[in-house]
Design a protein around this motif. Structure first.
Motif: not given
Length: 401
Positions: A94-112, A114-121
């Motif tokens: 149960t992920p309760v140890l972080m702010e929502y914005q931090e989780l959102k940033k982690l998900q975006i970093n893992a999926a996109t 960094s230069l173009t903002g498009l999904y990655n390979r």
């Protein structure tokens, strides 16, 4: 999953610097010292009770993940990294140890990217498998398009890498603004992109690619690069071109290089009969002019067809894109906004289905609403009309330049 976009507004906490300090300090200690410390640290920050061995393994994974993100030009807080590692290992359910914005940033970093903002390979491989499985299950087509930025290296050599990065970002912006909600765009390499276009045949994908190419060149024009930067593309469609991802990607890549080096790629037709139709000589192909529906405007008018002699369907099938089964329609601007179904579209004109065709002038204005294309304003000239058994009438029209 968060969509690709600008994440510059997502703020990191002071834990980012704490992560660097911990990594540097613990790196010089033996496991016999690190183990007890990390066990107590994780118990305090994440409320999990681990063994020393589990604590050491979790920390090693966290450090490795941190370095991968740094190499990709991305940063994330300590809490976000720990959440990713502990939930992936099923230690923290149960992920309760972080702010929502931090989780959102982690998900975006893992999926996109960094230069173009498009999904990655990484996400492309996952999405492609899912879309292929869906297409197989429901008997739909799936177009895979590989796009390549032509002459990007020359831009970097002449104008510098900052200008080259801007050219890449503009390509991503063009893709994002032109695709349907069901389509996906990915950056899979330095100057390579991939599109996944569900329920799209070869002709529709080809139309979209030409429109993307024209739009991109138009957006680059104010930069005055003096270099012919453009988008080359290769298309492969499931199931006609193959049923495996590797086969489709290989064929799309081959067709990309056919286009890049001046060899016109052969695009498979979604119609089985097309394999038996005679090939057209280059001199017979209609010559597009300034405004063409592909990539965005209107082609030259097709020859006027007599009402008493409807067009030969077999003779012209090669140049038509059937829109049967889609929601394509036309709004007839000169006739009190009357609407008509669009049956098919070609380089020379369009076929409409109307309930009451009486009163339609020889020439009139219309707005075409066709899948993949944006609404297109056209001037149509009525060429022929054929009454159907249902009482409605098929009206063939040519485009007027």
């Amino acid at each position: 999953m968060p969509q690709p976009g600008d994440t510059s507004q997502l703020q990191l906490t002071s834990e980012e610097s704490l992560l660097d300090i911990l990594e540097e300090t613990l790196g010089g200690l033996d496991d016999s010292v690190r183990g007890p410390f990390l066990r107590q640290f994780l118990q305090t920050i994440a409320q999990v009770d681990l063994t020393e061995a589990q604590s050491l393994e979790s920390w090693r994974t966290t450090v490795q993940r941190h370095r991968e993100l740094l190499a990709a030009g991305k940063t994330v807080s300590l809490r976000a990294l720990l959440l990713d590692v502990l939930t992936a290992s099923r230690i923290l359910r149960t992920p309760v140890l972080m702010e929502y914005q931090e989780l959102k940033k982690l998900q975006i970093n893992a999926a996109t990217d960094s230069l173009t903002g498009l999904y990655n390979r990484r996400l492309f491989d996952e999405y492609c498998d899912k879309e292929l499985n869906r297409a197989k299950r429901y008997g739909h087509q799936l177009a895979i398009v590989i796009l390549d930025l032509k002459k990007l290296k020359e831009v970097n050599d002449v104008h510098g890498h900052l200008r080259g990065d801007h050219v890449l970002k503009m390509a991503a912006t063009t893709l994002r603004s032109s695709l349907r909600a069901s389509d996906s765009a990915f950056r899979i390499g330095g100057d390579e992109f991939v599109l996944l276009l569900p329920q799209t045949d070869a002709e529709q994908a080809d139309t979209l690619c030409h429109r993307l190419r024209t739009q991109y060149e138009s957006e680059l024009a104010p930069m005055n690069l003096g270099i012919g930067v453009t988008l080359d593309f290769g298309i492969a469609v499931f199931p006609e071109a193959g049923e495996k991802k590797d086969d489709l990607m290989s064929l799309a890549d081959s067709r990309l290089y056919d286009l890049k080096y001046g060899r016109r790629p052969k695009i498979e037709s979604s119609s089985p009969e097309s394999a038996h139709e005679p090939k057209m000589e280059q001199s017979q192909v209609p010559r597009p002019i300034t405004s063409v529906p592909r990539p965005g405007a209107i082609p030259e008018p097709a020859p006027r067809v007599s009402t008493s002699n409807p067009p030969n369907r077999e003779q012209r099938k090669w140049e038509r894109v059937s829109l049967a089964g889609t929601k394509a329609y036309a709004v007839l601007s000169d006739l009190d906004q009357k609407t008509a179904r669009v049956l098919d579209l070609s380089y020379g004109g369009v076929s409409l289905l109307l309930d009451r065709p009486n009163g339609i002038p020889t020439q009139f204005n219309a707005v075409l609403h066709v899948p993949i294309l944006p609404p297109v304003r056209v001037v149509l000239r009525k060429a022929y009309s054929i009454e159907s058994e249902s009482g409605r009438t098929r009206v063939g029209c040519s485009f007027v330049a």
